[in-house]
Scaffold this active site. Sequence first.
Site, PDB file in Angstrom:
ATOM      1  N   SER A 124       2.740  43.913 -14.189  1.00 59.53           N
ATOM      2  CA  SER A 124       1.489  43.221 -13.889  1.00 59.53           C
ATOM      3  C   SER A 124       0.695  43.969 -12.811  1.00 59.53           C
ATOM      4  O   SER A 124       0.266  45.089 -13.034  1.00 59.53           O
ATOM      5  CB  SER A 124       1.780  41.769 -13.487  1.00 59.53           C
ATOM      6  OG  SER A 124       0.660  40.956 -13.761  1.00 59.53           O
ATOM      7  N   LYS A 176     -16.072  21.143  -8.229  1.00 57.06           N
ATOM      8  CA  LYS A 176     -15.594  21.489  -6.893  1.00 57.06           C
ATOM      9  C   LYS A 176     -14.109  21.233  -6.695  1.00 57.06           C
ATOM     10  O   LYS A 176     -13.459  21.941  -5.917  1.00 57.06           O
ATOM     11  CB  LYS A 176     -16.400  20.695  -5.843  1.00 57.06           C
ATOM     12  CG  LYS A 176     -16.172  21.150  -4.409  1.00 57.06           C
ATOM     13  CD  LYS A 176     -16.592  22.593  -4.219  1.00 57.06           C
ATOM     14  CE  LYS A 176     -16.375  23.038  -2.766  1.00 57.06           C
ATOM     15  NZ  LYS A 176     -16.660  24.466  -2.596  1.00 57.06           N
TER      16      LYS A 176
END
Length: 304
Positions: A124, A176
């Site tokens: 990764s 949010k």
Amino acid sequence: MDNPAKDSGKKERRSFSRGFWWFLFILLALFAGSSLLGRFLGDGEFNGREKIALVEVTGVIMDSGDIVRQLSNYRRDAEIKAIVLRVDSPGGGVAPSQEIYEEVLRIRADKKPIYTSMGSMAASGGYYIACATDRIYANPGTLTGSIGVIMAFTNASELIGKIGIKPEVIKSGKYKDIGSPTRPMTKTERRYMQKVSDDVHNQFITAVAEGRGLDMKTARSLADGRVFTGKQAQGYKLVDDMGGLEETIQQLAKAVGIQGRPRVVVERPEKSLLEILLGANVSESLETSLWPTQLPRLLYLWLP
């Protein structure tokens, strides 16, 4: 009257205490001495050989500051002819991996050769960094690849309900509090976060395609999160050659015209006493063990 048995016990305790502190002092002295010997003898401080720098990227990549600093210093040092990036990592945060990647590109732009030597794992974010270098060496059994992105959230709403807590949230935008542990994620929010993840994934695929000279279609076909052995990765052109650290150093020295073995310059990070005694990076272990409970973050990280 004096108690001979009691006095004897006190003397034994004092003797044990002195012995313990002497043992600790000797242990620290041996550690410091071995570090100095390694610096002056192992790295060939006075032998006049041409230098190659070795920068180690080990463990989970959650901060790039120290690695970028080393790379930047070696990039500017005219005495350093080339750099080996030793990667032994499952990856980590997206932003730190990208910061290291960008510094590697600056090294290449300055025409200073930089090779990757893969250890037991370069997956990764570890592979993301490696693909920016001029050449990649891996062991046949190295685990690499895992070209993908992961972002995890914890939903504890059922637990919160059972213990009688009722969260109240005031927000100024409908997205949010995406990923809040106090409520399930909506389908709209999930689609939005998938787009965020896909965008970062595409950045990874583009880096692999450009770094390895692959077309985007081929790079994308390999970017489904799979891990490969070093030998498999070589077949997919994700790795150039088989070989360990010593082979990487020898080949890089040959590429830059160094005759014989170069002097390898390596900066060893200082460790705490606890890390020395346990033989492990304690803070890193805590970081990975507590990862599911942390705030969500985008990660180039292989999580088996």
